[in-house]
Design a protein around this motif. Sequence first.
Motif, mmCIF file in Angstrom:
data_model
loop_
_atom_site.group_PDB
_atom_site.id
_atom_site.type_symbol
_atom_site.label_atom_id
_atom_site.label_comp_id
_atom_site.label_asym_id
_atom_site.label_seq_id
_atom_site.Cartn_x
_atom_site.Cartn_y
_atom_site.Cartn_z
ATOM 1 N N UNK A 248 0.828 -1.208 0.000
ATOM 2 C CA UNK A 248 0.000 0.000 0.000
ATOM 3 C C UNK A 248 0.863 1.259 0.000
ATOM 4 N N UNK A 249 1.944 1.244 0.763
ATOM 5 C CA UNK A 249 2.860 2.395 0.814
ATOM 6 C C UNK A 249 3.468 2.660 -0.559
ATOM 7 N N UNK A 250 3.942 1.603 -1.219
ATOM 8 C CA UNK A 250 4.563 1.756 -2.541
ATOM 9 C C UNK A 250 3.546 2.257 -3.568
ATOM 10 N N UNK A 251 2.316 1.721 -3.497
ATOM 11 C CA UNK A 251 1.267 2.146 -4.424
ATOM 12 C C UNK A 251 0.938 3.622 -4.218
ATOM 13 N N UNK A 252 0.774 4.036 -2.961
ATOM 14 C CA UNK A 252 0.416 5.411 -2.655
ATOM 15 C C UNK A 252 1.501 6.373 -3.125
ATOM 16 N N UNK A 253 2.745 6.056 -2.810
ATOM 17 C CA UNK A 253 3.846 6.940 -3.167
ATOM 18 C C UNK A 253 4.016 7.005 -4.690
ATOM 19 N N UNK A 254 3.888 5.862 -5.353
ATOM 20 C CA UNK A 254 4.074 5.817 -6.808
ATOM 21 C C UNK A 254 3.013 6.626 -7.532
ATOM 22 N N UNK A 255 1.749 6.437 -7.165
ATOM 23 C CA UNK A 255 0.681 7.078 -7.933
ATOM 24 C C UNK A 255 0.470 8.541 -7.550
ATOM 25 N N UNK A 256 0.935 8.956 -6.366
ATOM 26 C CA UNK A 256 0.939 10.400 -6.119
ATOM 27 C C UNK A 256 1.983 11.074 -7.009
ATOM 28 N N UNK A 257 3.109 10.370 -7.238
ATOM 29 C CA UNK A 257 4.119 10.904 -8.154
ATOM 30 C C UNK A 257 3.582 10.962 -9.581
ATOM 31 N N UNK A 258 2.840 9.920 -9.975
ATOM 32 C CA UNK A 258 2.234 9.913 -11.310
ATOM 33 C C UNK A 258 1.215 11.048 -11.426
ATOM 34 N N UNK A 259 0.425 11.249 -10.372
ATOM 35 C CA UNK A 259 -0.561 12.320 -10.385
ATOM 36 C C UNK A 259 0.084 13.684 -10.541
ATOM 37 N N UNK A 260 1.238 13.882 -9.891
ATOM 38 C CA UNK A 260 1.951 15.154 -10.030
ATOM 39 C C UNK A 260 2.451 15.353 -11.450
ATOM 40 N N UNK A 261 2.793 14.247 -12.109
ATOM 41 C CA UNK A 261 3.338 14.340 -13.466
ATOM 42 C C UNK A 261 2.261 14.569 -14.517
ATOM 43 N N UNK A 262 1.090 13.935 -14.331
ATOM 44 C CA UNK A 262 0.061 14.004 -15.380
ATOM 45 C C UNK A 262 -1.190 14.731 -14.905
#
Length: 241
Positions: free
Chosen positions: A152-166
């Motif tokens: 869950x931690x990896x998913x949250x951190x990864x997709x917040x980064x994706x959200x910032x990018x797109x």
Amino acid sequence: MSSIELDSLGEVAKPVGVSEFLRGLTAAVPVQIGFVPFALVLGAQAQQKGLSHAEVPLMTGLNFGGGSEFAAIDLWTSPPHIALIVAITFLINSRHLLMGAALAPFLGALPKRKVLPALFFMCDESWAMALADARARSCFSMPYFLGAGIALWACWMTFTAVGAAIGPMIGNVEAYGIDMAFPAVFLVLLKGMWTGLRAARPWLVSLVTAALVYLLVPGAWYVAAGALSGLVSSYLLAKQP
């Protein structure tokens, strides 16, 4: 031992750590799906407030508390009011005190050098999954908790980064009603911890208190009020015959 349980002969058995870790990873998959839209929205909002693509996953990875992160981004200004953001973050995350107390009876036999670092990965969902699993199996599996929590931690951190990018490309995700994903997932997790109406009375006290404070008091005080009332009511009700 990473977890303790009794086998069919009544002897202490030790589950294979790797299989328990993988069980936690697998169990976390449906919750991860619910994480994705919220992570994208948070990342996009943080980017709009001026956080860089590197700062967004740094914030979400070090704090790992979605509610407090949304509040922090909502309060973010340039320059930021650090003291206010820290106070609100502490207030919203105060529910973890009650969550940790609920896990404490299952963690007594485990060494603190393992327990304390592992609790970094405790969020609402990993806590609910671990508690429900511990009650169902009459034991706490640390590898299972770590598997679910790290996933869950990896998913949250990864997709917040994706959200910032797109972020500018995805538009208003909340318009599709995706904001119901978190409550729906958590209600399903709570079902696994249901042991009867009598044991659920502190839940009701906490819910009513939090709702009233939310309606009457501005800010995030309803989080602390709900947690504290639930803790006090649990203590008082436990003393009743």
